[in-house]
Scaffold this motif. Structure first.
Motif, short mmCIF file in Angstrom:
data_model
loop_
_atom_site.label_atom_id
_atom_site.label_comp_id
_atom_site.label_asym_id
_atom_site.label_seq_id
_atom_site.Cartn_x
_atom_site.Cartn_y
_atom_site.Cartn_z
N ASP A 177 -7.90 -8.47 -20.02
CA ASP A 177 -6.95 -9.00 -21.00
C ASP A 177 -6.46 -10.60 -20.52
O ASP A 177 -6.72 -11.50 -21.30
N THR A 207 -7.68 -13.99 -22.51
CA THR A 207 -6.74 -15.07 -22.98
C THR A 207 -7.45 -16.38 -22.59
O THR A 207 -7.11 -17.29 -23.35
N SER A 223 -15.45 -4.72 -23.82
CA SER A 223 -14.10 -4.75 -24.49
C SER A 223 -14.37 -5.50 -25.96
O SER A 223 -13.85 -4.93 -26.89
#
Length: 212
Positions: A15, A19, A62
């Motif tokens: 994650d 970002t 992902s």
């Protein structure tokens, strides 16, 4: 505070990497930058990922899963094969706008893989995942609609995935919602045009139906 499992920590680091990639691009992702973004030490990142390539591979996995979710949800309906094909088109569109940054990252992975030897395997693996997921959706629609395809399914998967990428890239540049929606449904009609019923008759007797 409960200690994170390795899988939870890996998800947190992916994650953080996402970002950075959304903000600055895929090539801006570094182990040091991910550690800073996640608020952990370099050692934590190296414990979860052997190197940057492994981290990028996890990011690619992902991205593929995120892109497939709207279509999976759209296919969770009752209907004949025509309705299923157009439900998939609706799912592609509904997932595009809220995931625009993720789709942009997908294309960045591809172009970075062309330029960078280190990222080439990551980009190639992600491409194979895309073909495999597309094939899975086509198989799902065919099974539920009791039809087959008039061409090799592996080749058809590549064609469909390529069309989807082209429609999405055009939308990212032009922001033309109406054309994107029409294009996804035109693709659904193309897929219907290569479907064959058990008695040998085509689903579309006279080629794809026009998309208004």
């Amino acid at each position: 505070m409960n200690r994170m499992s390795v899988e939870e920590r890996r998800a947190q680091l992916v994650d953080a990497a996402m970002t950075i990639a959304v903000r600055e691009g895929v090539e801006a992702v570094t182990i040091r930058g991910v550690a800073a973004e996640a608020g952990v030490s370099l050692g934590v990142v190296h414990y979860c990922f052997e190197d940057k390539d492994e981290l990028l591979q996890a990011m690619g996995n992902s991205l593929a899963l995120v892109a497939s979710e709207p279509v999976r949800a759209a296919l969770d309906v009752d209907g004949d094969v025509v309705e299923l094909a157009h439900a998939a088109a609706d799912g592609l569109w509904s997932g595009l706008t809220p995931r625009r940054h993720m789709r942009l990252l997908t294309f960045e992975f591809a172009t970075a893989g062309v330029r960078s030897r280190a990222l080439r395997s990551v980009a190639h693996t992600h491409l194979e995942q895309t073909w495999a997921m597309t094939r899975g959706f086509l198989e799902n629609v065919a099974e539920r609609g009791n039809v087959t395809y008039s061409m090799d399914l592996g080749f058809l998967s590549r064609i469909v995935a390529g069309y989807i990428d082209g429609i999405e890239i055009a939308w990212l540049v032009e922001q033309d919602d109406e054309t994107a929606v029409r294009s996804f449904h035109a693709l659904a009609e193309y897929v219907l045009s290569v479907m064959v019923r058990p008695d040998g008759s085509p689903v579309r007797e006279h080629g794809p139906e026009p998309v208004s």
